[in-house]
Design a protein around this motif. Structure first.
Motif, PDB file in Angstrom:
ATOM      1  N   GLN A 171       0.914  -1.233  -0.023  1.00 22.69           N
ATOM      2  CA  GLN A 171       0.244  -0.023   0.050  1.00 22.69           C
ATOM      3  C   GLN A 171       0.670   1.382   0.139  1.00 22.69           C
ATOM      4  OE1 GLN A 171      -2.973   0.217   3.129  1.00 22.69           O
ATOM      5  NE2 GLN A 171      -3.599  -2.035   2.692  1.00 22.69           N
ATOM      6  N   ILE A 172       2.111   1.412   0.720  1.00 22.05           N
ATOM      7  CA  ILE A 172       2.857   2.551   0.835  1.00 22.05           C
ATOM      8  C   ILE A 172       3.109   2.832  -0.451  1.00 22.05           C
ATOM      9  CG2 ILE A 172       5.133   1.377   0.638  1.00 22.05           C
ATOM     10  CD1 ILE A 172       5.899   3.501   2.989  1.00 22.05           C
ATOM     11  N   LEU A 173       3.281   2.248  -1.269  1.00 22.06           N
ATOM     12  CA  LEU A 173       3.798   2.560  -2.998  1.00 22.06           C
ATOM     13  C   LEU A 173       2.647   3.533  -3.744  1.00 22.06           C
ATOM     14  CD1 LEU A 173       5.111  -1.060  -4.149  1.00 22.06           C
ATOM     15  CD2 LEU A 173       6.594   1.007  -3.208  1.00 22.06           C
ATOM     16  N   THR A 174       1.588   3.544  -3.008  1.00 17.62           N
ATOM     17  CA  THR A 174       0.289   4.283  -3.827  1.00 17.62           C
ATOM     18  C   THR A 174       0.282   5.532  -2.996  1.00 17.62           C
ATOM     19  OG1 THR A 174      -1.408   3.400  -2.074  1.00 17.62           O
ATOM     20  CG2 THR A 174      -0.890   2.148  -4.129  1.00 17.62           C
ATOM     21  N   LEU A 175       0.937   6.048  -2.094  1.00 16.12           N
ATOM     22  CA  LEU A 175       0.578   7.017  -1.164  1.00 16.12           C
ATOM     23  C   LEU A 175       1.434   8.475  -1.652  1.00 16.12           C
ATOM     24  CD1 LEU A 175       0.195   5.168   2.108  1.00 16.12           C
ATOM     25  CD2 LEU A 175      -1.623   6.024   0.462  1.00 16.12           C
ATOM     26  N   SER A 176       1.001   9.406  -1.424  1.00 14.03           N
ATOM     27  CA  SER A 176       1.744  10.558  -1.759  1.00 14.03           C
ATOM     28  C   SER A 176       2.660  11.070  -0.644  1.00 14.03           C
ATOM     29  CB  SER A 176       0.813  11.841  -2.266  1.00 14.03           C
ATOM     30  OG  SER A 176       0.077  12.470  -0.883  1.00 14.03           O
ATOM     31  N   ARG A 177       2.562  10.813   0.219  1.00 16.36           N
ATOM     32  CA  ARG A 177       3.386  11.290   1.379  1.00 16.36           C
ATOM     33  C   ARG A 177       4.325  10.267   1.943  1.00 16.36           C
ATOM     34  NH1 ARG A 177       2.271  16.000   4.216  1.00 16.36           N
ATOM     35  NH2 ARG A 177       2.585  15.380   6.312  1.00 16.36           N
ATOM     36  N   ASN A 178       4.677   9.435   0.842  1.00 14.43           N
ATOM     37  CA  ASN A 178       5.686   8.174   0.826  1.00 14.43           C
ATOM     38  C   ASN A 178       6.851   8.467   1.657  1.00 14.43           C
ATOM     39  OD1 ASN A 178       7.727   6.177  -0.138  1.00 14.43           O
ATOM     40  ND2 ASN A 178       5.823   5.570  -1.218  1.00 14.43           N
ATOM     41  N   LYS A 179       7.490   9.733   1.502  1.00 17.43           N
ATOM     42  CA  LYS A 179       8.993   9.725   2.321  1.00 17.43           C
ATOM     43  C   LYS A 179       8.616  10.170   3.602  1.00 17.43           C
ATOM     44  CE  LYS A 179      12.914  12.910   2.427  1.00 17.43           C
ATOM     45  NZ  LYS A 179      12.610  13.151   3.872  1.00 17.43           N
ATOM     46  N   TYR A 180       7.670  10.782   4.181  1.00 14.76           N
ATOM     47  CA  TYR A 180       7.298  11.154   5.514  1.00 14.76           C
ATOM     48  C   TYR A 180       7.106   9.915   6.063  1.00 14.76           C
ATOM     49  CZ  TYR A 180       6.979  15.898   4.306  1.00 14.76           C
ATOM     50  OH  TYR A 180       7.519  17.265   3.677  1.00 14.76           O
TER      51      TYR A 180
END
Length: 430
Positions: A287-296
């Motif tokens: 799921q993390i691959l789809t999220l805009s605030r991936n770095k944070y």
């Protein structure tokens, strides 16, 4: 993230370290003390200097407050969808608040005296809305909205501006709709000090509420007495406790949503099911691959996240009560039993279909909750935080007569004969 199973050598020592006490870092305590002293001594000048230093904004004393023109521009800037979302959230907040507001009451005691309590709203309250990486519109609602519901006549918002001296329009719109009569463009410990102590431009408040970083929390702690506070809500945190009935996709989504707060956020997942643990970890990676605030999110997963395979749900409950999480997501087959065993969580979300995000934005209870282990001593923000309690006592001659022997005995024991005399004299004069 830290992943430990109950069979691992370091498991027991890690569990012990989870038993937190909300004690400030000495360096933070010292710096905040200096900021408070500087604001106390130099008022607006110190406030403007700290705003330039920490937020990069150059303001004058006249520009400390959001102007009516800025409020009007903010109202024009927000979209219809944002207006609707704010209106629906406020509607639930007001409805929830009505149930927790305390009511005046009285009764006659055994001696016939009328005793009771009266509840009145604070006159002037400061609400702190953090800035930083995300405009926390919902925090404006879930602080000022409760003050509004309690009938506070003066609500002053404090939220940091950007380097351009402007405040996010949606935050301003939410504050105004929540009853804010003034808003200052200042954040951090310096804003808390200014609200508590006052400056030439800012009249002091009776109470300060709202979450913030560790400097804001420490400022509130140090200023208790000069001003009332709600609680000590710092960086956001969630603990998820689930048995095998938990949906791994939902749990992963909640973990990632919490990590999205970034900074010093804390994310924890406990389960007695190894199979669920493995599924959740895989779902997080996917799921993390789809999220805009991936770095944070990755930063929080790396530094502020732990996953524990506990021996049993009983052990999981014990860890929860020691940890005292801000948010607890509780997912289990015997949820009524387990819910009754939880004593220290700021807010509890029960079942697979209760995302913390709905509580953050819409459900009605405030998301301003105790963090850092403070849940042992504090509860979340409520409407009755904004009410003063005053006790009322009224006696007639008959009640005085029935009370006299007890008053005189206490006066004798404590060596306070004037106390006894002040009661007896009322029966000597008709």
């Amino acid at each position: 993230m830290k992943i430990l199973r109950h069979s691992d050598p370091g498991y027991a020592s890690f569990i012990k370290r989870l038993n937190r006490r909300a004690i400030p870092d000495p360096g933070v305590r010292e710096l905040v003390g200096e900021i408070i002293s500087e604001v106390a001594a130099n008022g607006d000048g110190a406030l403007l200097a700290y705003t330039k230093r920490f937020d990069g904004a150059t303001l004058t004393a006249k520009e400390l407050f959001v102007s009516e023109e800025e409020f009007a521009a903010a109202e024009k800037a927000v979209t219809p969808a944002t207006r609707r979302a704010i209106a629906r959230s406020l509607k639930n907040i007001k409805a929830f608040a009505k149930h927790s507001l305390r009511k005046d009451w009285s009764y006659k005691n055994a001696e016939g005296a009328t005793v009771g309590e009266r509840f009145t709203p604070f006159d002037r309250v400061g609400v702190y809305v953090p800035g930083g990486k995300a405009p926390l519109v919902s925090t404006a609602l879930m602080t000022a909205g409760f003050a509004l519901a309690a009938g506070v006549p003066e609500i002053i918002g404090a939220t940091p501006c950007g380097p351009d001296g402007k405040v996010n329009p949606a935050v301003l719109y939410a504050l105004r709709k929540s009853g804010a009569t003034e808003v200052i463009k200042v954040g951090g410990a310096q804003a808390v000090a200014a609200l508590a102590l006052g400056t030439k431009s800012i009249r002091p408040v009776d109470m300060i509420v709202g979450p913030g970083n560790r400097f804001v929390v420490e400022a509130k702690r140090q200023l208790v007495g000069a001003v009332a506070i709600d609680l000590l809500p710092g960086p956001s945190e969630v603990l998820i406790l689930s048995d095998k009935t938990g949906n791994p996709e939902f749990i992963a989504a909640d973990l990632l949503a919490q990590a999205e707060h970034a900074g010093d956020s804390v994310v924890g997942f406990l389960t007695d099911s190894k199979a669920l643990l493995d599924k959740v970890l895989k779902a997080v990676d996917r799921q993390i691959l789809t999220l805009s605030r991936n770095k944070y999110i990755r930063d929080v997963l790396k530094g502020g996240t732990f996953v524990l395979h506990v021996k049993s749900m009983d052990e999981g409950i014990a860890i929860v009560n020691d940890f005292a999480p801000e948010h607890l997501s509780l997912i289990c087959a015997d949820e009524k039993k387990r819910l009754a065993q939880v004593r220290t969580a700021g807010a509890i979300y029960v079942g697979n279909d209760s995302p913390v995000a709905v509580g953050d934005f819409l459900a009605g209870p405030s998301h301003t909750l105790p963090t850092g282990g403070a849940g042992r001593s504090f509860s979340g923000l409520r409407a009755d935080h904004f009410q003063r309690r005053t006790s009322i006592v009224k006696l007639d001659k008959a009640a005085v007569r029935k009370s006299l022997d007890v008053v005189e005995e206490f006066a004798r024991i404590e060596g306070l004969d004037a106390h006894g005399r002040s009661t007896a004299i009322r029966l000597e004069h008709r």
